[in-house]
Design an enzyme around this catalytic site. Structure first.
Site, short mmCIF file in Angstrom:
data_model
loop_
_atom_site.label_atom_id
_atom_site.label_comp_id
_atom_site.label_asym_id
_atom_site.label_seq_id
_atom_site.Cartn_x
_atom_site.Cartn_y
_atom_site.Cartn_z
N LEU A 28 0.35 -1.34 -0.32
CA LEU A 28 0.08 0.04 -0.52
C LEU A 28 1.02 1.18 0.22
O LEU A 28 0.60 2.50 -0.72
CB LEU A 28 -1.08 0.35 1.58
CG LEU A 28 -1.83 1.30 0.84
CD1 LEU A 28 -2.79 1.43 0.36
CD2 LEU A 28 -2.67 1.01 2.86
N TYR A 29 1.78 1.21 0.97
CA TYR A 29 2.85 2.47 0.45
C TYR A 29 3.25 2.39 -0.92
O TYR A 29 3.76 3.11 -1.44
CB TYR A 29 4.38 1.99 1.31
CG TYR A 29 5.22 3.10 1.27
CD1 TYR A 29 5.25 4.06 2.00
CD2 TYR A 29 6.36 2.29 0.55
CE1 TYR A 29 6.14 5.57 1.68
CE2 TYR A 29 7.03 3.59 0.45
CZ TYR A 29 7.31 4.41 0.99
OH TYR A 29 8.25 5.77 0.87
#
Length: 435
Positions: A246-247
């Site tokens: 997700l980062y």
């Protein structure tokens, strides 16, 4: 609420059909009103539960709120404005005035200090969140204050504060480094990544596009955008549409958002894809940092390997080399072409890899630390988990070399030696130092 749409079965245009009276019509009405009343109470109760529940709940609400607060506790007034102006004052002949977001962070501290040393005006902004020990950020703040850099305590999503800062100082540049970092933490608190890396970037760009004059913006993307790419070394021309975390996805989204603001509003934007930055005053959540801590404490450290005993390697890049790349990006950034939110011509839009071009297996990193610390590590070999980590990173820096004059010079052995020296001074004998 969807259930309320099905309280009765009347046609959507009842005027077009003749309704027959029924002996059951009144009881049905009572039943419908009862259901409506019941679901209204449920809806209102839900609102009270979610928005007015006690902070003593078992969920980590207080910590999350402190990490994501939008408002600054207090700012303004003649004395505060005087500090802001003094910090942002240009003291060299061809200097620039830079707002550095995330100034109390690892890279932000080093970049702010370097800018100040050469005579640029520098104002910091940081919310001092608790993703890792805030005392380290406070120590960095003290370090910068001694060099004349003032850090305003506030959140990048506090648009009123950002506008206030631009009203006081006509910044020529913004170095946007504030972000929620870390690949693995995204599995615990995904909303913090959306809040900082997407909403926060938009907040900064919104204020910048409305500023007059508009500043040129350099911001931190990440090597994580290369995700599941198997072609090495990673080039800026490679696809970046397969993020592994997700980062990485939020950083990739940031690059697309940057393109949009450059295209519509004429903002000059330069994205920098950092490759595993390390060094003194680093982040405690990085492997080299907590490996050092755990080796000194005699704790075992987890060393990951890929499938079939594959090597996990990183393109470790020393902080001083990253700083040189950041300053070169600021110095070569063209002026934005918009004014007051209106584009007047094509604007500069760039992205560069800032790496070291020499990937090192993590096991080799540990061996170097063992020699520097004069202690053997208790190694625990584990399979690389499916938490967003990738097997390797390797930067192609030819574009940055050509256009920025970027040339990293610090090998891992030399860089880790400097880090370990700092670590032992800062944490040695249980006493912290800000020297």
């Amino acid at each position: 609420m969807s259930q309320m749409k099905h309280i009765d079965n009347n046609p959507s245009t009842p005027g077009k059909c003749k309704m027959e009276k029924s002996p059951y019509s009144r009881p049905r009405l009572h039943y419908s009103l009862a259901k409506l009343t019941f679901w209204s109470f449920v809806f209102i109760g839900s609102i009270f539960f979610f928005f007015f529940r006690s902070p003593s709940s078992s969920s980590p609400v207080p910590s999350d709120l402190s990490r994501r607060s939008l408002r600054t506790s207090s700012y303004g007034g003649p004395a505060w404005e005087k500090r802001v102006r003094a910090s942002a004052k240009i003291r060299s002949r061809n200097g620039i005035s830079v707002l550095v977001t995330g100034a109390a962070g690892f890279v932000g501290t080093h970049v702010s200090a370097a800018l100040k040393r050469r005579g640029d005006g520098v104002l910091g902004l940081d919310n001092f969140n608790d993703y890792y020990d805030p005392s380290l950020k406070r120590a960095r703040q003290a370090l910068l204050e001694r060099t004349g850099v003032y850090i305003v305590e506030g959140d990048i999503n506090d648009v009123a504060l950002l506008k206030k800062l631009f009203d006081i100082v006509p910044f020529t540049h913004v170095m946007h480094l504030a972000a929620q970092a870390g690949v693995r933490y995204a599995m615990e608190n995904p909303s913090s990544y959306v809040h900082s890396n997407i909403a926060g970037l938009v907040s900064v760009l919104e204020v910048c596009k409305s500023a007059n004059p508009q500043p040129a913006i350099v911001w931190a993307s990440s090597s994580s955008v290369y995700g599941l790419n198997t072609k090495v070394p990673f080039s800026e021309r490679d696809r970046t549409d397969h993020p592994a975390s997700l980062y990485a996805a939020t950083k990739k989204a940031g690059e697309e958002i940057a393109h949009t603001y450059s295209h519509i509003y004429g903002l000059s934007l330069t994205g920098l894809r950092f490759f595993t930055v390390y060094g003194p005053w680093g982040r405690p959540d990085m492997a080299y940092f907590f490996f050092t801590r755990d080796i000194l404490k005699g704790k075992s450290i987890s060393i990951f390997e890929a499938a079939n005993h594959g090597t996990v390697a990183r393109d470790f890049t020393y902080i001083d080399d990253i700083v040189k790349g950041c300053l070169a990006a600021l110095d070569t950034a063209e002026k934005s072409t918009g004014s007051g939110g209106k584009k007047k011509g094509p604007a500069q839009l760039r992205v560069y890899n800032l790496g070291n071009t020499s990937p090192v297996p993590v096991s080799n990193l540990v061996s170097i630390l063992e020699r520097l610390l004069k202690m053997k590590a208790k190694r625990l070999i584990m399979k690389l988990p499916r938490n967003g980590d990738v097997q390797f990173t390797h930067a192609n820096i030819s574009l940055a070399q050509t256009e920025l004059g970027y040339n990293p010079t610090t090998d891992l052995q030399t860089g880790l030696k400097k880090f370990v020296q700092w670590y032992l001074r800062y944490y040695g004998n249980g006493k912290k130092s800000t020297q």
